[in-house]
Design a protein around this motif. Structure first.
Motif, short mmCIF file in Angstrom:
data_model
loop_
_atom_site.label_atom_id
_atom_site.label_comp_id
_atom_site.label_asym_id
_atom_site.label_seq_id
_atom_site.Cartn_x
_atom_site.Cartn_y
_atom_site.Cartn_z
N LEU A 1 0.85 -1.19 0.00
CA LEU A 1 0.00 0.00 0.00
C LEU A 1 0.88 1.24 0.00
N CYS A 2 0.49 2.21 -0.81
CA CYS A 2 1.23 3.46 -0.88
C CYS A 2 1.05 4.24 0.41
N GLY B 1 -2.48 5.65 -0.09
CA GLY B 1 -3.22 4.52 0.46
C GLY B 1 -3.66 3.50 -0.57
N GLY B 2 -3.37 3.75 -1.86
CA GLY B 2 -3.76 2.81 -2.91
C GLY B 2 -2.66 1.78 -3.17
N GLU B 3 -2.89 0.97 -4.20
CA GLU B 3 -1.87 0.00 -4.62
C GLU B 3 -0.66 0.79 -5.10
#
Ligand SMILES: [Zn+2]
Ligand SMILES: [Zn+2]
Length: 211
Positions: free
Chosen positions: A92-93, A97-99
């Protein structure tokens, strides 16, 4: 071995054929269609499972995340490119917070991760990665994060993916021809064609406009 190749151990469809789940050519529904997603992701997952075995890592989310950290911090070419991609998916970034690598275009951390992954392609020998494998990698990365590219780019790779999945080559020149036709509004007609040769030679304007 530096630059171990990727996407060569999992089974691939030997011909371009319809997906039993969505009815489009297999791969074209990636990643929303589960049938298309499992056929495509199988090539990445097969390499990840091999890596787990080689590194004596047992199955489990925690173990996978730790392995992903190791893969992403290793020098470029240490692991197959498919494992780099899979590691990004498992991470998670910390910024958006995304892929990792697939977040909004404004996320600097995703931009850095996405640009770092292509180092592999730029520095590998042709034996380690064919142009068809590079195209397959691009297609899948674009379709996993369509918001990072112009819509026509995503549609172009969506059209090409079933052929790349079956191991066919789509050259950069053919990709440009395809994109020109997508930009001309021909996606619907292109999606009904079964071969790369037909896709890249479809007339730009439908004949009925001139009748
Ligand atoms: Zn499908
Ligand atoms: Zn991000």
């Amino acid at each position: 071995m530096p630059y171990p190749p990727g996407a060569r151990s999992g089974d691939r469809p030997t011909t371009v054929k319809p997906c039993p789940t969505c009815g489009e050519l297999l791969g074209r529904g990636y990643p929303a269609c589960l049938g298309c997603a499992s056929a495509v992701d199988h090539l990445w997952l097969a390499d990840w499972l091999e890596l787990r075995t080689a590194e004596r890592v047992s199955a489990g989310e925690e173990q996978d995340r730790a392995l992903a950290v190791r893969v992403l911090s290793a020098p470029v070419g240490t692991y197959p490119w498919t494992c780099t991609d899979w590691a990004l998916r498992l991470t998670l970034c910390a910024e958006c917070g995304g892929e990792l690598g697939a977040g909004p275009p404004v996320c600097p951390r995703c931009a850095a991760a996405d640009s770092a992954r292509w180092e592999w392609d730029h520095t590998a020998t042709p034996a380690a990665m064919s142009s068809a494998e590079h195209a397959l990698r691009v297609a899948v990365a674009v379709l996993r994060a369509p918001h990072r590219r112009r819509e026509a780019v995503g549609s172009t790779w969506r059209l090409a993916l079933p052929f790349l999945l079956a191991g066919e080559t789509v050259t950069p020149a053919q990709v440009r021809e395809l994109r020109t036709r997508v930009l001309a509004g021909r996606y619907g007609d292109l999606a009904r064609l079964d071969t790369v040769a037909e896709l890249v030679t479809l007339p730009l304007a439908p004949w009925r406009r001139w009748s």
